[in-house]
Design a protein around this motif. Structure first.
Motif, PDB file in Angstrom:
ATOM      1  N   MET A 155       3.399  14.741  10.705  1.00 20.32           N
ATOM      2  CA  MET A 155       4.625  15.442  11.079  1.00 20.32           C
ATOM      3  C   MET A 155       5.838  14.510  10.985  1.00 20.32           C
ATOM      4  O   MET A 155       6.903  14.903  10.500  1.00 20.32           O
ATOM      5  CB  MET A 155       4.507  15.990  12.501  1.00 20.32           C
ATOM      6  N   GLU A 156       5.675  13.269  11.443  1.00 18.94           N
ATOM      7  CA  GLU A 156       6.775  12.306  11.359  1.00 18.94           C
ATOM      8  C   GLU A 156       7.150  12.037   9.907  1.00 18.94           C
ATOM      9  O   GLU A 156       8.332  11.893   9.579  1.00 18.94           O
ATOM     10  CB  GLU A 156       6.377  11.002  12.065  1.00 18.94           C
ATOM     11  N   ALA A 157       6.151  11.993   9.031  1.00 18.81           N
ATOM     12  CA  ALA A 157       6.428  11.781   7.605  1.00 18.81           C
ATOM     13  C   ALA A 157       7.198  12.968   7.042  1.00 18.81           C
ATOM     14  O   ALA A 157       8.140  12.800   6.256  1.00 18.81           O
ATOM     15  CB  ALA A 157       5.121  11.580   6.845  1.00 18.81           C
ATOM     16  N   MET A 202       2.311  -2.763  15.065  1.00 20.78           N
ATOM     17  CA  MET A 202       0.901  -2.827  15.455  1.00 20.78           C
ATOM     18  C   MET A 202       0.159  -3.960  14.761  1.00 20.78           C
ATOM     19  O   MET A 202      -1.070  -4.050  14.851  1.00 20.78           O
ATOM     20  CB  MET A 202       0.218  -1.493  15.148  1.00 20.78           C
ATOM     21  N   GLY A 203       0.895  -4.824  14.037  1.00 21.41           N
ATOM     22  CA  GLY A 203       0.285  -6.027  13.467  1.00 21.41           C
ATOM     23  C   GLY A 203      -0.150  -5.929  12.027  1.00 21.41           C
ATOM     24  O   GLY A 203      -0.848  -6.819  11.533  1.00 21.41           O
ATOM     25  N   TYR A 204       0.258  -4.866  11.312  1.00 21.21           N
ATOM     26  CA  TYR A 204      -0.159  -4.690   9.923  1.00 21.21           C
ATOM     27  C   TYR A 204       0.866  -5.276   8.956  1.00 21.21           C
ATOM     28  O   TYR A 204       2.072  -5.258   9.227  1.00 21.21           O
ATOM     29  CB  TYR A 204      -0.344  -3.204   9.599  1.00 21.21           C
ATOM     30  N   ASN A 205       0.361  -5.758   7.806  1.00 17.67           N
ATOM     31  CA  ASN A 205       1.256  -6.169   6.731  1.00 17.67           C
ATOM     32  C   ASN A 205       1.351  -5.048   5.702  1.00 17.67           C
ATOM     33  O   ASN A 205       0.793  -3.958   5.883  1.00 17.67           O
ATOM     34  CB  ASN A 205       0.804  -7.491   6.086  1.00 17.67           C
ATOM     35  N   ARG A 206       2.050  -5.283   4.601  1.00 14.86           N
ATOM     36  CA  ARG A 206       2.288  -4.232   3.625  1.00 14.86           C
ATOM     37  C   ARG A 206       1.045  -3.895   2.787  1.00 14.86           C
ATOM     38  O   ARG A 206       1.075  -2.975   1.986  1.00 14.86           O
ATOM     39  CB  ARG A 206       3.456  -4.627   2.711  1.00 14.86           C
ATOM     40  N   SER A 207      -0.014  -4.647   2.959  1.00 16.05           N
ATOM     41  CA  SER A 207      -1.284  -4.312   2.310  1.00 16.05           C
ATOM     42  C   SER A 207      -2.207  -3.551   3.256  1.00 16.05           C
ATOM     43  O   SER A 207      -3.389  -3.359   2.965  1.00 16.05           O
ATOM     44  CB  SER A 207      -1.994  -5.577   1.823  1.00 16.05           C
ATOM     45  N   LEU A 208      -1.646  -3.139   4.406  1.00 13.33           N
ATOM     46  CA  LEU A 208      -2.402  -2.428   5.448  1.00 13.33           C
ATOM     47  C   LEU A 208      -3.554  -3.273   5.987  1.00 13.33           C
ATOM     48  O   LEU A 208      -4.641  -2.771   6.285  1.00 13.33           O
ATOM     49  CB  LEU A 208      -2.917  -1.085   4.923  1.00 13.33           C
ATOM     50  N   GLU A 209      -3.292  -4.577   6.122  1.00  8.29           N
ATOM     51  CA  GLU A 209      -4.243  -5.489   6.761  1.00  8.29           C
ATOM     52  C   GLU A 209      -3.693  -5.858   8.134  1.00  8.29           C
ATOM     53  O   GLU A 209      -2.524  -6.190   8.264  1.00  8.29           O
ATOM     54  CB  GLU A 209      -4.420  -6.758   5.927  1.00  8.29           C
ATOM     55  N   MET A 210      -4.539  -5.782   9.146  1.00  6.08           N
ATOM     56  CA  MET A 210      -4.112  -6.171  10.489  1.00  6.08           C
ATOM     57  C   MET A 210      -4.185  -7.689  10.591  1.00  6.08           C
ATOM     58  O   MET A 210      -5.249  -8.271  10.787  1.00  6.08           O
ATOM     59  CB  MET A 210      -4.999  -5.524  11.557  1.00  6.08           C
ATOM     60  N   TRP A 247       6.269   2.463   8.331  1.00  7.78           N
ATOM     61  CA  TRP A 247       6.045   1.025   8.173  1.00  7.78           C
ATOM     62  C   TRP A 247       6.467   0.259   9.426  1.00  7.78           C
ATOM     63  O   TRP A 247       5.812  -0.720   9.811  1.00  7.78           O
ATOM     64  CB  TRP A 247       6.797   0.491   6.947  1.00  7.78           C
ATOM     65  N   LEU A 248       7.542   0.689  10.068  1.00  7.85           N
ATOM     66  CA  LEU A 248       7.963   0.037  11.306  1.00  7.85           C
ATOM     67  C   LEU A 248       6.873   0.143  12.365  1.00  7.85           C
ATOM     68  O   LEU A 248       6.602  -0.815  13.100  1.00  7.85           O
ATOM     69  CB  LEU A 248       9.265   0.660  11.816  1.00  7.85           C
ATOM     70  N   THR A 249       6.240   1.318  12.442  1.00  7.81           N
ATOM     71  CA  THR A 249       5.139   1.508  13.387  1.00  7.81           C
ATOM     72  C   THR A 249       3.969   0.604  13.048  1.00  7.81           C
ATOM     73  O   THR A 249       3.404  -0.073  13.915  1.00  7.81           O
ATOM     74  CB  THR A 249       4.683   2.974  13.382  1.00  7.81           C
ATOM     75  N   LEU A 250       3.606   0.567  11.759  1.00 11.26           N
ATOM     76  CA  LEU A 250       2.480  -0.263  11.334  1.00 11.26           C
ATOM     77  C   LEU A 250       2.738  -1.742  11.597  1.00 11.26           C
ATOM     78  O   LEU A 250       1.856  -2.476  12.059  1.00 11.26           O
ATOM     79  CB  LEU A 250       2.200  -0.028   9.848  1.00 11.26           C
ATOM     80  N   GLU A 251       3.942  -2.203  11.282  1.00 16.41           N
ATOM     81  CA  GLU A 251       4.268  -3.616  11.481  1.00 16.41           C
ATOM     82  C   GLU A 251       4.262  -3.969  12.968  1.00 16.41           C
ATOM     83  O   GLU A 251       3.847  -5.068  13.342  1.00 16.41           O
ATOM     84  CB  GLU A 251       5.621  -3.926  10.844  1.00 16.41           C
ATOM     85  N   ALA A 298       0.828  -1.200   0.000  1.00 12.42           N
ATOM     86  CA  ALA A 298       0.000   0.000   0.000  1.00 12.42           C
ATOM     87  C   ALA A 298       0.867   1.256   0.000  1.00 12.42           C
ATOM     88  O   ALA A 298       2.000   1.259   0.481  1.00 12.42           O
ATOM     89  CB  ALA A 298      -0.920  -0.001   1.213  1.00 12.42           C
ATOM     90  N   GLN A 299       0.299   2.322  -0.503  1.00 11.16           N
ATOM     91  CA  GLN A 299       0.972   3.622  -0.487  1.00 11.16           C
ATOM     92  C   GLN A 299       0.496   4.386   0.742  1.00 11.16           C
ATOM     93  O   GLN A 299      -0.703   4.460   1.019  1.00 11.16           O
ATOM     94  CB  GLN A 299       0.655   4.408  -1.758  1.00 11.16           C
ATOM     95  N   LEU A 300       1.445   4.951   1.493  1.00 13.08           N
ATOM     96  CA  LEU A 300       1.106   5.650   2.725  1.00 13.08           C
ATOM     97  C   LEU A 300       0.984   7.153   2.532  1.00 13.08           C
ATOM     98  O   LEU A 300       0.204   7.798   3.243  1.00 13.08           O
ATOM     99  CB  LEU A 300       2.164   5.364   3.801  1.00 13.08           C
ATOM    100  N   LEU A 301       1.760   7.699   1.591  1.00  9.19           N
ATOM    101  CA  LEU A 301       1.843   9.151   1.450  1.00  9.19           C
ATOM    102  C   LEU A 301       1.653   9.579   0.001  1.00  9.19           C
ATOM    103  O   LEU A 301       2.010   8.849  -0.930  1.00  9.19           O
ATOM    104  CB  LEU A 301       3.191   9.667   1.951  1.00  9.19           C
ATOM    105  N   ASN A 302       1.083  10.760  -0.176  1.00  7.50           N
ATOM    106  CA  ASN A 302       0.974  11.405  -1.484  1.00  7.50           C
ATOM    107  C   ASN A 302       1.440  12.854  -1.351  1.00  7.50           C
ATOM    108  O   ASN A 302       1.555  13.383  -0.242  1.00  7.50           O
ATOM    109  CB  ASN A 302      -0.487  11.418  -1.969  1.00  7.50           C
TER     110      ASN A 302
END
Length: 603
Positions: free
Chosen positions: A442-444, A461-469, A455-459, A359-363
């Protein structure tokens, strides 16, 4: 007897593993060991593949992990290697010059050193003219792999004692002594075997395994899990009872351990209590629940404090009402620890789901400014709901610090929190959902759009690269007291793993009847039948360690917390330990637990 495809695969696994280690109960402790064992199984892993299977922070992998990795790694084939070499054979004469090959291998892909290129030519430059006879090299390559596999299998077949051990691995644990009763450290591992093909075939175990006399067979039939329990009715006047609610989440760590927050419950005077725990649904679509709603949960109530490992088990949510697990009874005035628990049978199954996209996190907008994508905002909103422990729609400093502890291992002090309140949207000195979004943006910006830290934060919290928990399961705990108002507060993340494992073990042995293995009266198996799971504990009262072979192959519609249907458990002298938890794969269908425990003779 001809082996099935599945058994042949596991024999190959064991043969490769035992060519490097003395037992399948020994853990791999380095990436080099993983590489060696994979090569013994006829694989040729790249460095990228090894990094994937041995991510940073990994300290060890066991035999079960190796089997799962081997399923994903394709066998090295000389034909594929031939096709690659032919791309560089400009003259189509079966040879490649040293300079041509060196230029490719040292500058593209997974770059090799000049020495490694020289080593290749030493093997296959048959004419010593600086040209590689790549057909000869591929033949040598395939022959070497075949010899490794053949040697490993021959060693396994020749050693009858090792062969009898079959496959499996010891759960990483510190068993509980039968004398001093310290708490165990039974981690809820491992990856799950999602192929359940045993229902339609007979056992393919070797005759030596089937004929063991020192065995115990347990068969239990279970109904569907969709019906409401009839043994415990919700109090009629429950809406008039005092009510407290706290949320939390189970997280699957890198090493397979499942952790969560623990909680402190204070009851000012003796009262009737109704406890519930269930997965937390975050889906905005009423017709489509969150995928983790099928994960089993339980809540163990202990006396004592979070630093004592010998706390007493008071009760646990044994009964089930759909997704809720409940307990009703009377608790005396005092302070209690609430320890959430899941077997990991279903949570780990979700953790193995392979993402289909990144997934794309930022635009960047038309002005060139960074923005959070819609998908990333949705994930952050769900994370906010998970870490908003009291459900008031705001994040306190305490709640935010639990999030920081999980994602970075650090904490935000009062001064830093004051800065957050000055720069981000707050209400009543607490961070709002919008403020939480602003903080991540702000962190971005601080990283100039580099999403690595996000991505480190998301992972974490249990997320994969498709933003699925997929490696987490949020839950909610509710406490109802009839006469008084109780207080409930989070303690700290992962503060009571040993106490929890001890409590789980005691809950099994206190409810289940002990049965001894034939010919080994000092080895007992406790099998507990709950509303939706079956759990077992092995107690070794002898003065010698024992290795117990576990065979679930005749079970139907079942999945084990061990991740395999056949494995071994090593139980030290004078100790007891949790063997496995078993649940239905499909809870809407009947399932049968059929387990045979056998003593493996000492080597």
């Amino acid at each position: 007897m001809q082996r099935s495809e599945e058994e042949s695969f596991y024999v190959t696994c064991r043969a490769a593993y035992l060519s490097v280690f003395r037992s399948s109960l020994v853990n791999m402790t380095s990436k080099d060991q993983l590489c060696t064992v994979l090569q013994q199984a006829g694989r040729n892993p790249t460095q990228k593949a090894l990094d994937k299977h041995w991510p940073p922070g990994t300290k060890k992998l066991n035999f079960d992990d190796f089997c799962e990795i081997l399923k994903k790694e394709k066998p090295a084939e000389s034909d594929e290697l031939m096709r690659i070499f032919k791309k560089f054979d400009i003259n189509c004469d079966g040879y490649i010059s040293h300079d041509e090959l060196s230029k490719v291998l040292t500058s593209t892909g997974e770059k090799m050193s000049s020495k490694e290129v020289d080593d290749i030519f030493t093997l296959a430059d048959v004419n010593k003219d600086g040209k590689l006879d790549y057909a000869e090299f591929c033949r040598l390559f395939g022959s070497t792999l075949e010899q490794c596999q053949t040697a490993a299998l021959e060693k396994l077949e020749a050693d009858a004692k090792i062969k009898r051990q079959n496959f499996g691995n010891q759960l990483d644990s510190s068993p509980q002594s039968l004398e001093s009763q310290p708490a165990p450290e039974t981690h809820h591992r491992t990856q799950l075997d999602t192929t359940h093909r045993k229902e339609s075939r007979s056992s393919s175990r070797p005759s030596s395994a089937r004929s063991r006399r020192s065995s115990l067979s347990t068969a239990i039939s279970m109904g569907t899990g969709g019906s409401k329990s009839g043994r415990l009715a919700e109090p009629i006047s429950l809406q008039d009872w005092h009510h407290t609610l706290l949320k939390g989440c189970f997280y699957v760590e890198e090493n397979g351990v499942i952790v969560s927050l623990q909680y402190r419950l204070h009851i000012p005077q003796t009262t009737s209590v109704y406890l519930t725990i269930q997965p937390l649904n975050l889906s905005q679509n009423p017709e489509k629940l969150s995928p983790w709603m099928c994960v089993d949960t339980a809540l163990y109530v202990l006396t004592g404090n979070e630093t004592k490992e010998d706390s007493n088990l008071v009760c646990f949510t044994e009964l089930r009402d759909k997704e809720r697990y409940v307990w009703r009874g009377e608790l005396n005035a005092g302070s209690y620890l609430l320890l959430p628990f899941t077997t990991g049978c279903r949570l780990m199954k979700k953790a193995r789901k392979t993402p289909t996209k990144t997934a794309q996190l930022l635009n960047r907008n038309q002005s060139g400014e960074l923005e959070l994508t819609k998908e990333f905002k949705a994930a952050l909103s769900d994370i906010f709901d998970v870490i908003d422990l009291d459900g008031n729609g705001l994040l306190s400093l305490e709640e935010y610090n639990f999030f920081e502890q999980k994602t970075s291992g650090e904490k935000c002090d009062e001064d830093a929190w004051d800065v957050c309140k000055e720069n981000f949207d707050t209400k009543k000195n607490e961070l709002t959902r919008q403020g939480f979004m602003e903080l991540n943006l702000m962190e971005a910006n601080d990283r100039e759009g580099d999403p690595v830290d996000l991505w480190l934060t998301l992972e974490a919290m249990g997320y994969n690269r498709s933003l699925e928990m997929v490696e987490a399961c949020p839950f909610v705990i509710e406490v109802y007291c009839q006469d008084v108002e109780a207080t409930q507060q989070p303690v700290q993340l992962d503060s009571g793993i040993k106490m929890l494992n001890s409590a789980v073990q005691r809950s099994i042995t206190s409810k289940a009847e002990a049965k001894s293995l034939k010919g080994h009266e000092s080895v007992l198996v406790y099998t507990y039948k709950g509303e939706s799971r079956i759990s077992s504990v092995i107690a070794n009262k002898s003065n010698q360690k024992v290795t117990v072979h576990i065979n679930n192959e005749q079970s139907k519609n079942c999945v084990s917390s061990r991740g395999m249907s056949v494995f071994a458990v090593e139980v030290p002298a004078r100790t007891k330990m949790v063997c496995q938890h078993v649940m239905a794969v499909n809870s809407q269908q009947e399932w049968t637990y059929n387990c045979v425990e056998s003593i493996i003779p000492s080597l």
